[in-house]
Design a protein around this motif. Structure first.
Motif, PDB file in Angstrom:
ATOM      1  N   ILE A   5       0.825  -1.218   0.000  1.00 32.20           N
ATOM      2  CA  ILE A   5       0.000   0.000   0.000  1.00 32.20           C
ATOM      3  C   ILE A   5       0.854   1.262   0.000  1.00 32.20           C
ATOM      4  N   ILE A   8      -0.447   4.293  -2.006  1.00 34.58           N
ATOM      5  CA  ILE A   8      -1.597   4.937  -1.356  1.00 34.58           C
ATOM      6  C   ILE A   8      -1.125   5.818  -0.200  1.00 34.58           C
ATOM      7  N   LEU A   9      -0.179   5.304   0.589  1.00 39.11           N
ATOM      8  CA  LEU A   9       0.343   6.078   1.714  1.00 39.11           C
ATOM      9  C   LEU A   9       1.101   7.317   1.242  1.00 39.11           C
ATOM     10  N   GLY A  11       0.680   8.869  -1.632  1.00 41.39           N
ATOM     11  CA  GLY A  11      -0.314   9.780  -2.199  1.00 41.39           C
ATOM     12  C   GLY A  11      -1.064  10.544  -1.117  1.00 41.39           C
ATOM     13  N   GLY A  12      -1.425   9.853  -0.044  1.00 36.56           N
ATOM     14  CA  GLY A  12      -2.084  10.520   1.078  1.00 36.56           C
ATOM     15  C   GLY A  12      -1.186  11.539   1.754  1.00 36.56           C
TER      16      GLY A  12
END
Length: 77
Positions: A5, A8-9, A11-12
């Motif tokens: 992930i 995703i991390l 990007g966050g």
């Protein structure tokens, strides 16, 4: 487990930093009103310093796997 992930991390984290910089510059621009004398009510130097550090760390995390990791592993041999 976290490697799956990672995008995703990152990007966050990038989105959170982008929002932090936007709020910093927005608050800085509206700190002085025309009706009242200009008082220093804006954020201290800690805010851009910490945002800059976070931006540098996220940039390092983005560049680590494709660019920096092969160089470091080669130097360790």
């Amino acid at each position: 487990m976290l490697a799956s992930i990672r995008p995703i991390l990152l990007g966050g984290a990038a989105l959170a930093l982008l929002m932090g910089w936007a709020l910093f510059f927005r608050h800085r621009a509206t700190a002085c009103d025309m009706a009242e004398p200009c008082a220093r009510t804006g954020p201290s130097w800690h805010t851009p310093g910490l945002l800059g550090l976070g931006t540098a760390l996220v940039g390092l995390a983005l560049a680590w796997e494709p660019y920096l990791e092969p160089v470091v592993l080669k130097a360790m041999r």
